[in-house]
Design an enzyme around this catalytic site. Structure first.
Site, PDB file in Angstrom:
ATOM      1  CG  ASP A 473      -2.547   2.774   0.121  1.00  0.00           C
ATOM      2  OD1 ASP A 473      -1.537   3.389  -0.040  1.00  0.00           O
ATOM      3  OD2 ASP A 473      -4.002   2.838   0.039  1.00  0.00           O
ATOM      4  CG  ASP A 543      -4.666   7.969  -4.634  1.00  0.00           C
ATOM      5  OD1 ASP A 543      -4.752   6.854  -4.843  1.00  0.00           O
ATOM      6  OD2 ASP A 543      -4.527   8.444  -3.248  1.00  0.00           O
TER       7      ASP A 543
HETATM    8  C1  DGJ Z   1      -5.010   5.656  -0.973  1.00  0.00           C
HETATM    9  C2  DGJ Z   1      -5.069   4.752  -2.382  1.00  0.00           C
HETATM   10  O1  DGJ Z   1      -4.017   5.331  -3.368  1.00  0.00           O
HETATM   11  C3  DGJ Z   1      -6.386   4.388  -2.750  1.00  0.00           C
HETATM   12  O2  DGJ Z   1      -6.084   3.748  -4.011  1.00  0.00           O
HETATM   13  C4  DGJ Z   1      -7.036   3.754  -1.758  1.00  0.00           C
HETATM   14  O3  DGJ Z   1      -6.496   2.355  -1.602  1.00  0.00           O
HETATM   15  C5  DGJ Z   1      -7.137   4.607  -0.732  1.00  0.00           C
HETATM   16  N1  DGJ Z   1      -5.585   4.700  -0.075  1.00  0.00           N
HETATM   17  C6  DGJ Z   1      -7.730   3.727   0.452  1.00  0.00           C
HETATM   18  O4  DGJ Z   1      -7.766   4.380   1.734  1.00  0.00           O
END
Ligand code: DGJ
Length: 740
Positions: A473, A543
């Site tokens: 991430d 997301d």
């Molecule tokens: C952002 C990501 O897109 C989510 O899926 C998740 O992993 C969060 N970060 C965790 O902090």
């Protein structure tokens, strides 16, 4: 041969296009043609001999301002956007590149420090290297063109070499510049924001400049480097289209400048904004690779061309040709409230459903109980995981699951042991505030010591348990872009050096752990680009897990990127991002258009939903090769145009032998007394008959006693099928087609 040369005219020919340019007697490289394949390169008559007012001319009579060019430079008569802007010893940027030599070789070289497309065998492609000199500054530019004959694609890149005795100062080095003969074109790009990434925008070209770009240090949620030009009447299945994309994950510029004579210049490359590079004598600078694709048969063929090339000659490693596991991710199930027991309970439910991979998301390390702390301290949280990750991994493996783990290695929390030990390891500018986003700063990957540290730390994490998958991430963009180790005159190199550092880390880790499947993520789809796919062949698309929002996100993404690269999960309702409630079947159907998984607490589902999960997983396992390696066709678009209200979306995946397909149709809102809806299929063999098997992906499926419908491929393509009116919003239908 894909590359032929006659009288200094270069003809690059693929199965789908011809690309022609010539070295003129003046030494200028004139661009002549890019479009449908030509038998030969007799297009010199296209040059415009007209004398134009206010256009400077060369002794040879050439007017650089009206000449279509392969390497436009600034300061000697072309007032449009240059490919390169270089200041020499005298500080001026006027430059002029004259053709010196060319070289043709089989295969394709890799680009130093940068990811790029590749060949498996030298017979797949030919590469043309053209060398041009600016005799005054001592700058040498090498243009690289690789012709992927069978894939119908051409890659381009630019290398600048300093053959002077003094440093050169690079201000702009684009990867490709393309002059088109007409502005009677639409341009298409993928713009958006967090949670609504890659929304498709199509608009007629206007006079003047139009561009998309990122200044964020990543390719970004807001814009994507990909763009296309097409004729105004181009549809999904007809008309001309040209697509460009960049193998790069940092700040980029993709722009089109339509000049006074209605000729557009399209360019793509590193964003020149805040970019600079000091090139010492004898040194060279390699720009990222651009990829060019042409289709004479509409946008669908353009996308399929990109999909195939990316899947087969950009993605690499163990996972390139392997089916991707069905996963469950802990994020929307528990957020930061994870521990060994609840992860194992999620694992038990996953096993019961036939799921193959459990991904433990954020919250497992340091003292990470929320997002204010611990990025950089990559050791297991002592109270949540008292026995370490090894024990958890073993327990999940005993359930038959692969253990997947979330990390965010590029980041550092001010509240972390790492920051306390190395406060100068983040991007920063002396005496300026260090601006935080999500309470975190960014590690300075332009530094070799930081990169080495990360390689060792992440190797330690991967060696600490039996981990088969990593979600990588990256949750903020760059501010105060400066490095503690670079001198003042090189500070503007920091952002690009960061990308080189990131690519070196990913190269090291993917070489050390070739069996691990990496998925990239940046707050969802903030870094969905060609630069990361060679290392991480799938990316969390957004997301936003709402099925209806996802229709736009996934259709937009599909313009340029294959379904196998798009992470897509079924999540809970009301949806956590938009609070919409959609049928379970629809959530399944939409997620099946990407690398499929779940993002919810499987233990909290009703019995009927648990049964639906089992059926969805079984269907994905039966058909995932179609979505992951088959051909993708958009049948109905969710994007509104004058002719399309965007209320229905439909797509299909067809196996390479055309004997099997999956077709999905979604209605956004129910319409009272709805008009007739016809669905025309595509990509099938007109001579074959297909059985249409309706698939029940929701709770409490109704028993189906009807004999399955069998229809010819010709009927399905030309006459289509009628979709029955359905009451209720967000309704989905899915069919599995099998040739008889
Ligand atoms: C952002 C990501 O897109 C989510 O899926 C998740 O992993 C969060 N970060 C965790 O902090």
């Amino acid at each position: 041969m894909p590359i032929s040369v006659h009288d200094q005219t270069f003809h690059l020919r693929t199965s789908a296009c011809s690309y022609v340019f010539a070295a003129l007697p003046s030494g200028y490289l004139a661009h002549l043609y890019f479009g449908a394949p030509l038998r030969d390169a007799h297009v010199a008559h296209l040059q415009d001999p007209t004398n134009r007012a206010f256009s400077p001319y060369l002794p040879s009579g050439i007017m650089p301002d009206t000449l279509p060019q392969e390497i436009p430079a600034y300061g000697t008569g072309d007032f449009r956007e240059p490919l390169v802007e270089i200041a020499g010893a005298n500080g001026t940027t006027a430059s002029e590149f004259v053709f010196v030599s060319y070289k043709i070789s089989n295969g394709k070289p890799s680009l130093e420090g940068l990811p790029s497309f590749y060949v498996e065998d030298d017979s797949e492609a030919q590469t043309l290297e053209i060398e041009l000199h600016d005799p005054i500054s001592g700058a040498v530019v090498v243009l690289l063109y690789t012709v992927f004959e069978e894939y119908g694609a051409i890659t381009r890149s630019v290398r600048v070499e300093n053959r002077a005795q003094t440093p050169l100062h690079l201000r702009r080095v684009m990867s490709a510049s393309l002059d088109f003969p007409t502005a009677d074109l639409d341009w298409i790009h993928l713009s958006g924001a967090w949670a609504r990434e890659r929304d498709l925008v199509r608009a007629p070209l206007q006079r003047g400049s139009q561009s998309i770009e990122s200044r964020r240090g990543s390719s970004s949620h807001q814009q994507n480097p990909f763009f296309a030009l097409c004729s105004p009447h181009t549809t999904e299945t007809t008309g001309e289209a040209w697509g460009l994309n960049l193998v790069y994950s940092g700040s980029f510029y993709s722009g089109i400048d339509v000049d006074q004579y209605g000729t557009p210049r399209a360019q793509i490359g590193i964003n020149p904004f805040d970019f600079g590079w000091e090139l010492q004598p004898g040194a060279s600078f390699q720009a990222p690779e651009a990829v060019l694709m042409y289709s004479g048969a509409g946008l669908g063929a353009l996308s399929r061309g990109f999909h195939r090339l990316i899947r087969q000659r950009l993605c690499k490693g163990t996972w390139r040709d392997k089916v991707r596991p069905v996963l469950v991710n802990s994020w929307e199930a528990s957020y930061f409230k994870i521990d060994e027991d609840n992860i194992v309970r999620l694992g038990e439910a996953a096993r019961d459903a036939g799921i193959e991979l459990l991904v433990m998301d954020d919250g497992w390390f340091g003292t990470r109980d929320n997002d204010t702390t611990s990025l950089g301290d990559w050791t297991p949280h002592k109270t949540k995981f008292p026995h370490g990750l090894g024990s958890l991994g073993n327990r999940l493996n005993d359930l038959g699951l692969t253990f997947g783990l979330w990390v965010e290695p590029e980041m550092i929390s001010p509240d972390s042991d790492l920051y306390r030990a190395h406060p100068d390891w983040c991007l920063h500018v002396p005496n300026r505030r260090r601006t935080e986003a999500r309470q975190q700063l960014i590690l300075d990957l332009s530094r070799e010591d930081v990169c080495d540290y990360l390689i060792e730390t992440m190797s330690g994490v991967l060696n600490g348990a039996n981990i088969g998958y990593i979600k990588w991430d990256m949750n903020r963009n760059m501010t105060e872009v400066g490095s503690a180790l670079l001198p003042a005159n090189q500070q503007r190199e920091t952002a690009h050096r960061y990308m080189l550092g990131l690519y070196s880390i990913l190269t090291a880790l993917t070489n050390r752990f070739p069996e691990v499947l990496f998925e990239s993520c940046s707050g969802g789809g903030g870094r969905f680009d060609l630069g990361l796919l060679p290392f991480m062949p799938q990316a969390w698309a957004s997301d936003n897990t709402d099925a209806i929002s996802r229709l736009r996100i996934q259709e937009g993404t599909s313009l340029a990127y294959p379904a196998i690269s798009m992470g897509a999960h079924v999540s809970d309702c009301p949806n956590h991002q938009v609070h919409r409630t959609t049928p379970f079947a629809t959530r399944g159907a939409v997620a099946m258009a990407g690398t499929f998984g779940y993002e919810l607490d499987l233990n909290k589902l009703s019995d009927a939903q648990k049964e639906a999960v089992k059926r969805q997983v079984a269907f994905v396992k039966e058909t995932r090769e179609l979505a992951q390696f088959g051909d993708f066709y958009r049948l109905k678009s969710v994007f509104t145009t004058q002719r399309n209200d965007g209320n229905e979306a439909a797509w299909m995946f067809v196996s390479p032998d055309q004997r099997e397909a999956v077709v999905s149709w979604i209605q956004v809102l129910a319409l009272p007394n709805a008009p007739h809806s016809l669905l025309h299929m595509a990509g099938l063999n007109p001579s074959l008959d297909y059985e249409l098997i309706p698939i029940e992906l929701g709770e409490n499926p109704k028993p189906n006693s009807k004999a399955p419908l069998v229809l010819g491929g010709d009927v399905l393509i030309n006459a289509g099928i009628r979709i029955a009116n359905h009451q209720g919003d967000f309704h989905a239908k899915v069919w599995h087609l099998k040739a008889r």
